[in-house]
Design a protein around this motif. Structure first.
Motif: not given
Lengths: 246, 195, 456
Positions: A199, A202-204, A208, A225, A230-232
């Motif tokens: 995660i 992907h976050e870095s 979205e 998440i 988390k905002n994903i």
């Protein structure tokens, strides 16, 4: 083309929208998709835990349910791999051979059988593709970073047909998410840690929506998440290919 | 007898015989050999010096090893100040600051150089010396390890080796450090054959 | 005994350190990728290596006898050891005959497997490991955590502290260059004073009777060429038919291990030095039994590069010590059940079966498939925990019956939706340890399909 639709147990129970997207997508592409109602599971949970023998009845049930179809399509590389690879412990009757060779992961079916070259769908978001291991290394849906072969990915090729999509490049494009079936429960600490690492990657990259060919990976990642707020978002590749709005 | 037991167990347990695969020729263009070799030696932490005549060797040795007090050489062109033939106990080579040996063959794909015991002057010399230089003819470059093994005879002498750079380690936090237990530096002197 | 899962949890308690460990090993995996992708014929080489090993295993008795005969012809003493104890007593016997009190050793996983260091220490012989990583863990009194980078689990500050205590380096000094130099000075003295040197063996050539040892530090050669007595310990699976096969293996080994195109030193020992003696000890210790396990025998192809460890997402996040065996990681997890199915029954489960290990393996061992197969054998032998066994039996019953499955699914969805959080998330819910459960929908796909397609 008539296909048998296999919706894996956890998708059936927890992510019906993925089953719906798969069905709609197949229908849009001109397939007559039939969902045999008696279906349950491919038997992988027992087998991966070492209890293949407890899975045999489920294997036979799967064969009985799907032997009428030339193509059995499922939105799961992992279940496809299991049927193809591990149904070798039951007697190899004509029906068993037919089912084992006829079972296809959705991406595989779209890419190799239907040879889809355009899609009427739009998904204007930054998307990170998680390469689920059984699809990647079991079914060879992509080249993988380990092997020295021409780089390719069937899932990526399909996603690129979607209008407006922005696919990000990850630091570790095909590391395992840590789900691993009952591994997620037997080794929860390391399983969660692996998921967190994925995660974070992907976050870095400003992802979205995190997508994959296997909802099981996404169920695990989504669980983390949500726990970590988390905002994903996670979406199965079928939903994106089918043009689901976010 | 353990041997009999082991052999018997293997005979009982071994699988049916499979064929030994033959190794195809993997080669690339000859023209690329020298630049590839030089790149690989440098990547391994060594450096390459091109000489044109054996007469240059003594001067080259002094430029390469300006501070070396004790130099041992297995080449007649470089005298040094250790008579290798007189060394009985290998421990006596411990004070050697610099050594020059001959290489038989260089491998372009990895910068490795084959030297036999005879080329080394003494088995321990390439390791115990603080700094090492290997004189190699550019005509003796090959593409890869397959070609290398087809040219050399591994058992021509009691000991032979490929050297691909100065001694190194990354055992502490993956930090590369040159000069672990063996030679701290490697210079490859490319000297065309005169014959 | 603590299971892998528990030790992994311990390892992960210091998350920053676990991340550091993961990154350090991923860095090596990335170097490996770069090196292998520069070799267009890489996949062909893997295929060849696997085929050569397969052929060799199918005629292992013949090649070992050929190797022995040629080695003897070269003036080498050859010994055979059925097990670890015999190996240790053979080595001890050779050392006694030469009145050896000081032995230097270069890296050998086999002697770790045999517990040679402890055995010789008990018999009053000083054993000094000379590979820097091995020396570090020897001074620290720990087993290696990796087969190629034995001290990869330690931070430079910890090495600095250790060296300050044992080698009198400056307090607080942790520069790897400085510490390596200190080890060099310390080990030079040990090399010069050693009366015998022992090494492991990377490859043994049947046709010429010689052994090949690969190092980067040059420690094997420093030991072997300085001491009058040299001993090489090898497992029976190390033999290859001819020198030309080294072309394949040397191209694969270092690239897979560290991303180098070849190790700095690839040494070929065929005959003893003038006035010296050379011994080779050929060790079985369970390998011939492994050869008889059809589905698992090709684990004997392993050339000990460690690539499967570097790539393993579980190894990287649990550390080598969590496996409780000399050879950790994926390859260790398929070797150990052959040693004791009961003792190591948890190791084949320390995997998600992601398959990365099999794809990096330079000799194409189907590691993840063997992990799957060991799981079946472990369950058959009755070594699964009771809860797991019963759970799977019930799952098998439910999943083979559509009606039970439908009812059970409905109940589960209802429970997750309706039950209060404390009943869902507690110590019994291992999924909930760090993860939320999925938000269950009102209807399953099956129910939706019935309403929207069948009824229409």
């Amino acid at each position: 083309m008539k296909v048998g639709l296999f919706i894996p147990c956890y998708i059936d129970q927890f992510y019906p929208q993925v089953g719906i997207a798969t069905l709609e997508l197949l229908e849009k592409l001109g397939c007559e998709a039939e969902y045999p109602p008696g279906q349950t599971c491919c038997g992988q949970p027992m087998a991966n835990t070492g209890c293949e023998r407890d899975a045999i009845a489920t294997y036979h049930h799967f064969i009985d349910t799907f032997q009428a179809y030339d193509h059995i399509v499922t939105p799961s590389g992992s279940c496809t791999y299991h049927v193809r690879k591990h149904y070798d412990i039951i007697e190899q009757t004509e029906a068993v051979k037919k089912v084992r060779s006829g079972v296809l992961d959705l991406s595989e079916f779209l890419h190799d059988v239907l040879k889809v070259s355009s899609l009427d769908s739009r998904f204007p978001h930054r998307v990170g593709l998680h390469q689920s291991c059984h699809g990647l290394r079991g079914l060879r849906l992509g080249s993988g970073t380990e092997r020295v072969v021409e780089p390719n990915s069937k899932l990526e090729a399909l996603l690129r047909l979607v209008d407006g999509i922005e696919l990000v490049e990850l630091s570790r494009p095909d590391e395992c998410c840590g789900f691993g079936g009952t591994f997620a429960i037997n080794q929860p600490d390391i399983s969660v840690k692996m998921g967190k690492s994925r995660i974070a990657d992907h976050e870095s990259k400003g992802v979205e929506v995190l997508t994959a060919g296997d909802m099981s990976c996404l169920m695990h990642l989504e669980g983390i998440i949500r726990r970590q707020k988390k905002n994903i978002r996670v979406k199965h590749i079928a939903e994106i290919l089918n043009g689901a709005p976010l | 007898m353990s041997k009999d037991e082991i052999i018997a167990a293997i005979r009982k347990n071994k699988p049916a015989e499979t064929a030994l695969p033959s190794i195809p020729a993997f080669t690339y263009a000859q023209g690329e050999l020298l630049p590839t070799f030089i790149t690989m030696v440098e990547a391994g932490g060594g450096r390459v010096i091109e000489a044109s005549s054996p007469d240059e060797l003594p001067a080259l040795a002094s430029t390469l090893f300006p501070d070396a007090e004790i130099i041992a050489s297995s080449l007649p062109e470089i005298k040094g100040n250790v008579r290798l033939s007189d060394i009985g106990q290998p421990q006596k080579l411990e004070p050697v600051d610099a050594a020059v040996i001959r290489g038989q063959l260089g491998v372009a794909e990895n910068g490795a150089i084959w030297a036999s015991e005879a080329d080394c002057g003494h088995r321990v010399l390439p390791f115990i010396t603080q700094h090492l230089a290997i004189v190699l003819a550019p005509e003796d470059l090959v593409c890869n390890m397959h070609e290398a093994y087809s040219r050399i005879q591994v058992n021509a002498t009691g000991f032979g080796l490929f050297i691909a750079g100065p001694s190194k380690t990354a055992d502490i936090e993956q930090s590369l450090v040159i000069g672990a237990q063996g030679a701290r530096s490697l210079a490859v002197i490319l000297l065309p054959r005169t014959d | 005994m603590k299971q892998h899962a528990d030790k992994a949890a311990d390892f992960l308690r210091n998350e920053a350190r676990a991340d550091w460990h993961d990154e350090a090993l991923w860095f090596v995996r990335a170097k490996r990728d770069k090196a292998t992708h520069g070799v267009p014929e890489w996949e062909t080489l893997r295929e060849l290596a696997s085929g050569i090993k397969e052929h060799t295993l199918s005629n292992l008795d013949g090649y070992l006898e050929q190797f022995e005969a040629n080695a003897r012809q070269n003036g080498v003493y050859v010994h055979w050891a059925s097990n670890a104890a015999e190996h240790n007593s053979i080595v001890h016997g050779i050392l006694i005959a030469h009145e050896v009190k000081r032995l230097v050793k270069s890296k050998s996983m086999l002697t770790e497997e045999c517990g040679l260091n402890e055995y010789l220490a008990e018999h009053g012989i000083e054993v000094v490991d000379t590979d820097l990583g091995e020396r570090i863990i020897q001074l620290k009194g720990e087993p290696p955590s990796h087969i190629v980078m034995p001290a990869i689990h330690l931070k430079k500050e910890e090495v600095g502290e250790l060296f300050h205590e044992k080698l009198q380096t400056e307090q607080g000094a942790s520069d790897p260059k400085y510490l390596t130099e200190a080890a060099r000075q310390h080990l030079r003295k040990k090399f010069l004073a050693a009366q015998a040197a022992l090494t492991g063996v990377n490859f043994a050539i049947a046709q010429t009777g010689g052994v090949v040892v690969c190092t980067n530090e040059g420690n094997a050669d420093m030991g072997v060429h300085l001491a009058p007595l040299q001993i090489h310990s090898m497992g029976i699976e190390k033999v290859i038919p001819r020198a030309e096969h080294l072309g394949v293996f040397t191209r694969l080994l270092a690239r897979s291990a560290t991303g180098q195109p070849i190790t700095i030193y690839t040494s070929h020992y065929h005959r003893p030095k003038a006035g010296g003696e050379m011994h080779i000890v050929i060790v079985d210790n369970g390998r011939s039994a492994q050869l008889g396990r059809q589905g698992y025998r090709n684990a004997l192809k392993c050339i000990r590069c460690g690539a499967c460890m570097n790539t393993c997402p579980i190894y990287r996040r649990s550390g080598g010590h969590s496996y409780g065996y000399t050879i950790p990681g994926p390859i260790g997890s398929i070797l150990t059940p052959g040693i004791s199915l009961e003792r190591y029954s948890n190791l084949p489960f320390a995997s998600t079966l992601c398959g990365s290990c099999s794809d990096v393996c330079p000799v194409k061992i189907n590691i993840h498939e063997q992990l799957y197969n060991w799981r079946q054998d472990i369950a058959k032998a009755g070594h699964l925990p009771v809860a797991k066994k019963q759970g799977m039996r019930w799952a098998g019953l439910v999943l083979a019956r559509p009606k039970w499955y439908g009812a059970f699914g409905k109940l589960a969805r209802w429970a997750i939706r309706r039950l209060p959080r404390f009943m869902l998330y507690n110590s019994l819910n291992l999924w909930g340890k760090g993860r939320d459960l999925p938000e269950p929908p009102e209807q399953s796909f099956k129910e939706w399909y019935h309403k929207n397609r069948i009824k229409k």
